[in-house]
Design an enzyme around this catalytic site. Structure first.
Site, PDB file in Angstrom:
ATOM      1  N   GLU A   1       6.502   4.826  -9.787  1.00  0.00           N
ATOM      2  CA  GLU A   1       6.225   3.767  -8.821  1.00  0.00           C
ATOM      3  C   GLU A   1       4.737   3.457  -8.798  1.00  0.00           C
ATOM      4  OE1 GLU A   1       7.545   5.341  -5.041  1.00  0.00           O
ATOM      5  OE2 GLU A   1       5.805   6.643  -4.839  1.00  0.00           O
TER       6      GLU A   1
ATOM      7  N   LYS B   1       2.661   2.009   4.155  1.00  0.00           N
ATOM      8  CA  LYS B   1       2.449   2.222   2.717  1.00  0.00           C
ATOM      9  C   LYS B   1       3.692   1.712   1.998  1.00  0.00           C
ATOM     10  CE  LYS B   1       1.544   5.946  -0.577  1.00  0.00           C
ATOM     11  NZ  LYS B   1       1.255   7.390  -0.656  1.00  0.00           N
TER      12      LYS B   1
END
Length: 175
Positions: A90, A102
């Site tokens: 990711e 986030k």
């Protein structure tokens, strides 16, 4: 300068999500923690939660590797899972210190390997009181048309386990 870059990334992502989110499905986990939101955010903001989870779940996570970056926006992280050596990569696309949010976009592995076209992981640290907050973990995903009958979905259990680990770690270190 860094705040401006983060703000620009957040705005671009928000616009992207506004257009793309109509077809996204969500899996969400929420956990109350009896620790100030700022302390929880410090663990989640950079790489701390990934490293702590890998340390505590060695039977699940074999390795956490930073492919690029330092934990800020643009950081590319690869998790290798045990025992089969499957992995998930990711990139952190939003880190908003003010809102304690986030967001990471899946690049490969995870549900992307089984028929999803998009996988977006989002963490919100939501202040309840001065000494408590909610860790909200959300996975947004879309399934490719040809895989819709198989109904592939990401697994939220690892994020739920990470939140439990964070809770135990932070609440025990508070005493």
């Amino acid at each position: 300068m860094l705040k401006q870059v983060s703000l620009i990334c957040f705005l671009v992502f928000s616009c992207y999500m506004g257009v793309e989110s109509q077809g996204l499905k969500h899996l969400t986990n929420e956990l109350q923690v009896n620790v100030a939101a700022n302390r929880v955010w410090e663990l989640y903001r950079h790489l701390g939660i990934s490293r702590l989870t890998a340390q505590q779940l060695q039977n699940v996570i074999q390795n956490v590797q930073v492919l690029e970056g330092d934990g800020g926006v643009g950081t590319k992280l690869k998790l290798t899972f045990a025992p089969g050596n499957s992995s998930y990569t990711e990139r952190f696309i939003v880190i908003n210190d003010e809102k304690k949010v986030k967001v990471a976009k899946g690049l490969e592995g995870g549900c992307l390997a089984i028929g999803c076209s998009v996988q977006i992981v989002r963490f919100d640290i939501v202040e309840k009181t001065n000494d408590s907050c909610i860790i909200k973990s959300d996975i947004a995903y879309a399934v490719k048309k040809q895989f819709e009958t198989n109904d592939p979905k990401p697994n939220i259990q690892l994020l739920a386990a990470a939140a439990q680990i964070a809770k135990r770690f932070l609440e025990s270190s508070k005493k």
